[in-house]
Structure formats: structure tokens, C-alpha cells
Design a protein around this motif. Structure first.
Motif, short mmCIF file in Angstrom:
data_model
loop_
_atom_site.label_atom_id
_atom_site.label_comp_id
_atom_site.label_asym_id
_atom_site.label_seq_id
_atom_site.Cartn_x
_atom_site.Cartn_y
_atom_site.Cartn_z
N GLU A 12 1.56 -9.93 -0.93
CA GLU A 12 0.32 -9.58 -0.70
C GLU A 12 -0.60 -8.82 0.37
OE1 GLU A 12 0.90 -11.90 -4.07
OE2 GLU A 12 1.92 -12.36 -1.63
N TRP A 13 0.40 -9.50 1.63
CA TRP A 13 0.07 -8.76 2.80
C TRP A 13 0.72 -7.49 3.04
CZ3 TRP A 13 0.50 -14.05 2.21
CH2 TRP A 13 -0.61 -14.80 1.97
N ARG A 14 1.54 -6.90 3.12
CA ARG A 14 2.23 -6.02 3.23
C ARG A 14 1.84 -4.64 2.08
NH1 ARG A 14 3.38 -7.43 7.55
NH2 ARG A 14 4.92 -8.71 8.11
N LEU A 15 1.75 -5.50 0.86
CA LEU A 15 1.70 -4.00 -0.08
C LEU A 15 -0.22 -3.78 -0.34
CD1 LEU A 15 3.97 -4.23 -2.93
CD2 LEU A 15 4.32 -2.47 -0.21
N ASP A 16 -0.99 -4.59 0.48
CA ASP A 16 -2.46 -4.41 -0.15
C ASP A 16 -3.34 -3.39 1.07
OD1 ASP A 16 -5.31 -4.49 0.17
OD2 ASP A 16 -5.21 -6.57 1.15
N PRO A 17 -3.52 -2.25 0.22
CA PRO A 17 -3.64 -0.92 1.48
C PRO A 17 -5.02 -0.86 1.79
CG PRO A 17 -3.01 -0.27 -1.25
CD PRO A 17 -3.70 -1.85 -1.34
N ARG B 104 -0.25 -4.43 6.79
CA ARG B 104 0.20 -3.36 5.08
C ARG B 104 1.39 -2.55 6.27
NH1 ARG B 104 -3.83 -0.50 6.59
NH2 ARG B 104 -3.92 1.49 7.54
N SER B 105 2.50 -2.59 5.01
CA SER B 105 3.72 -1.60 4.64
C SER B 105 3.13 0.08 5.32
CB SER B 105 4.64 -1.77 3.79
OG SER B 105 5.50 -2.57 4.61
N PRO B 106 3.29 0.81 6.13
CA PRO B 106 3.30 2.84 6.07
C PRO B 106 3.35 3.17 4.35
CG PRO B 106 4.82 1.95 7.07
CD PRO B 106 4.97 0.85 6.56
N GLU B 107 4.30 2.40 3.28
CA GLU B 107 4.33 2.89 1.78
C GLU B 107 2.81 2.07 1.45
OE1 GLU B 107 8.44 2.17 3.82
OE2 GLU B 107 6.16 1.39 3.60
N ALA B 108 1.78 1.56 1.64
CA ALA B 108 0.66 1.30 0.65
C ALA B 108 -0.65 1.48 1.19
CB ALA B 108 0.82 -0.72 1.21
N THR B 109 -0.58 3.03 0.63
CA THR B 109 -1.31 3.80 0.64
C THR B 109 -2.25 3.87 -0.02
OG1 THR B 109 0.03 5.15 -0.87
CG2 THR B 109 0.22 5.54 1.71
N SER B 110 -2.67 3.15 -1.56
CA SER B 110 -3.49 3.48 -1.68
C SER B 110 -3.57 2.02 -3.02
CB SER B 110 -3.50 5.04 -2.68
OG SER B 110 -4.47 5.08 -4.27
N HIS B 111 -4.63 2.09 -3.87
CA HIS B 111 -4.61 1.23 -5.10
C HIS B 111 -4.17 1.86 -6.33
CE1 HIS B 111 -7.46 -1.02 -2.31
NE2 HIS B 111 -7.09 -2.45 -3.08
N LEU C 120 -5.02 -7.86 -6.50
CA LEU C 120 -5.65 -7.17 -5.19
C LEU C 120 -5.94 -6.16 -5.59
CD1 LEU C 120 -2.82 -7.80 -2.61
CD2 LEU C 120 -5.10 -8.91 -2.70
N GLY C 121 -6.04 -5.56 -6.56
CA GLY C 121 -6.32 -3.65 -7.29
C GLY C 121 -5.89 -2.57 -7.19
N LEU C 122 -4.32 -3.16 -7.59
CA LEU C 122 -3.35 -2.39 -7.51
C LEU C 122 -2.90 -1.96 -8.39
CD1 LEU C 122 -1.87 -3.55 -3.97
CD2 LEU C 122 -1.22 -1.75 -4.93
N ARG C 123 -3.42 -1.48 -9.30
CA ARG C 123 -3.58 -0.85 -10.43
C ARG C 123 -2.45 -0.10 -11.24
NH1 ARG C 123 -8.22 0.75 -9.02
NH2 ARG C 123 -7.47 2.34 -8.09
N GLY C 124 -1.38 -0.09 -10.62
CA GLY C 124 -0.16 0.41 -11.02
C GLY C 124 0.79 -0.85 -10.16
#
Length: 132
Positions: free
Chosen positions: A66-71, A76-83, A107-111
Motif C-alpha cells: 500500500e505504501w509503494r502503490l498509493d499515488p 510511493r514507487s515511481p511507477e505509482a503514477t495514478s489512481h 486506496l482508490g486504485l480502481r484498476g
């Protein structure tokens, strides 16, 4: 006192998976080749070392997901650019990844979704794997 009955893991998995558009290995492979998804490997190090890696997958152990992919997150990781990012999470066999994908959805990552059968299904289908 709570009036909710406890839910077992099998029931929880069933409920969680109803809200996910889970993908099979072939679909995940094709989407990754087309640059349409971010594959995220949540397996722990011993499994990655034993079985190898999916080329191009972002390795994020489950306890950091969750910490790495929350935009919006500060870690966040650089890859976590958008919800709207399409994320396919995988674990070893496709159980823990369902729960992980549901957490990302919260967390709102719809995809966010997961790979049916996990890494083992990918490997069994003959898709690329490299040494860790």
C-alpha cells in the motif's frame, strides 16, 4: 458488542474476488507486453530466489504494497503514477494477491486486480521467467 458473525478466510476470499476483474496468465502476459499493466510481485524473497522473477514486474513485498502503490503516498514507487493505473498483483498461487488487490482498491486504485493462480500459473503457462 458487535453483532457481526466472524467471516472465515474462504468466505472473505469469495467476497473480495467478486469485486475484482481477475486476469488469467495469458491476459496478464499480453497486457504487460503491450504496456497496459503494471505487474507487481508480492512474493517474499525466498520464493523469488527459488522460482525466479517475471521480467519487468515490480517487486514489492506484501507488507510494503500500500505504501509503494498509493499515488498520494510519500513512500510511493515511481511507477505509482495514478489512481487509474492498471495493476495486476501476484503472489505465489493467487490467494494473498486477491486480498492485496482489494486493499489497493480501497486506496482508490480502481484498476487493481490479481493474477489467477499467481506466479505458478504464469510459469506453468510457459511465460518468461528469469533467475532472481
Amino acid at each position: 458488542m458487535s453483532t457481526h458473525r466472524p467471516v472465515g478466510i474462504d468466505e472473505l476470499l469469495k467476497q473480495v474476488r467478486e469485486g475484482l476483474d481477475r486476469v488469467e496468465a495469458k491476459e496478464a502476459y499480453e497486457a504487460a507486453q503491450a504496456g497496459e499493466v503494471l505487474l507487481v510481485d508480492t512474493r517474499y524473497a525466498a520464493l523469488r530466489e527459488r522460482d525466479g522473477l517475471i521480467p519487468g514486474a515490480l517487486v514489492v513485498e506484501r507488507n510494503e504494497l500500500e505504501w509503494r502503490l498509493d499515488p498520494q503516498g510519500s513512500h510511493r514507487s515511481p511507477e505509482a503514477t495514478s489512481h487509474d493505473l492498471r495493476v495486476v498483483v501476484f503472489c505465489n498461487e493467487g490467494y494473498a494477491s486477491s486480498l492485496a488487490a482489494a486493499s489497493l482498491r480501497q486506496l482508490g486504485l480502481r484498476g487493481a486486480t490479481d493474477l489467477v493462480g499467481g506466479f505458478q500459473a504464469w510459469k506453468a503457462a510457459g511465460f518468461p521467467v528469469t533467475a532472481a
